[in-house]
Design a protein around this motif. Structure first.
Motif, PDB file in Angstrom:
ATOM      1  N   ASN A  47       0.758  -1.314  -0.050  1.00  0.00           N
ATOM      2  CA  ASN A  47      -0.140   0.141   0.112  1.00  0.00           C
ATOM      3  C   ASN A  47       0.782   1.233  -0.189  1.00  0.00           C
ATOM      4  N   TYR A  48       2.202   1.142  -0.094  1.00  0.00           N
ATOM      5  CA  TYR A  48       3.295   2.217   0.231  1.00  0.00           C
ATOM      6  C   TYR A  48       3.893   2.185  -1.289  1.00  0.00           C
ATOM      7  N   PHE A  65       4.163   7.812  -1.194  1.00  0.00           N
ATOM      8  CA  PHE A  65       2.477   7.521  -1.594  1.00  0.00           C
ATOM      9  C   PHE A  65       2.065   6.345  -0.541  1.00  0.00           C
ATOM     10  N   HIS A  66       1.106   6.781   0.299  1.00  0.00           N
ATOM     11  CA  HIS A  66       0.552   6.051   1.029  1.00  0.00           C
ATOM     12  C   HIS A  66      -0.816   5.677   0.587  1.00  0.00           C
ATOM     13  N   SER A  67      -1.408   4.628   0.525  1.00  0.00           N
ATOM     14  CA  SER A  67      -2.962   4.310   0.049  1.00  0.00           C
ATOM     15  C   SER A  67      -3.727   3.909   1.067  1.00  0.00           C
ATOM     16  N   LYS A  68      -4.934   4.061   1.150  1.00  0.00           N
ATOM     17  CA  LYS A  68      -5.947   3.322   2.231  1.00  0.00           C
ATOM     18  C   LYS A  68      -6.956   3.200   1.536  1.00  0.00           C
ATOM     19  N   SER A  69      -7.703   2.003   1.816  1.00  0.00           N
ATOM     20  CA  SER A  69      -8.951   1.688   1.468  1.00  0.00           C
ATOM     21  C   SER A  69     -10.106   2.762   1.610  1.00  0.00           C
TER      22      SER A  69
END
Length: 98
Positions: A47-48, A65-69
């Motif tokens: 996710n990063y 970049f960090h993504s979350k649901s």
């Protein structure tokens, strides 16, 4: 004269550059062993995304970049409304304002 930039995915060999860059940014010496453990976990996390920029062989910067649901973001948004955007909730959700 042309400048050659390369952007690539960060790997474990980039630890020293990232560590020293963040120490400089924060204007303090961060605890290296704990930082290294988190760094290694983060660069392996799907996710990063950590990218590093180089000019020829010189490292010049990096970005993450960090993504979350959507469900995770929705839970943070709902909780922050209840907690009136408390600092604790903002920190837990990884944002300065929701």
């Amino acid at each position: 004269m042309s400048t050659i930039y390369n952007i690539r995915k960060i790997d474990k060999n980039d630890f020293e550059f990232v560590y020293h860059s963040l120490c400089e940014l924060e204007n303090e010496i961060l605890e290296a062993s704990g930082f290294k453990e988190i760094f290694n976990d983060n660069i392996e996390n799907k996710n990063y995304l950590y990218l590093i920029a180089e000019n020829k062989n010189e490292k010049i910067g990096f970005i993450t970049f960090h993504s979350k649901s959507i469900a995770s973001l929705w839970a943070c948004w709902g909780n922050s409304r209840i907690l009136h955007n408390s600092k604790l909730q903002k920190k837990r959700c990884g944002t300065s304002a929701i």
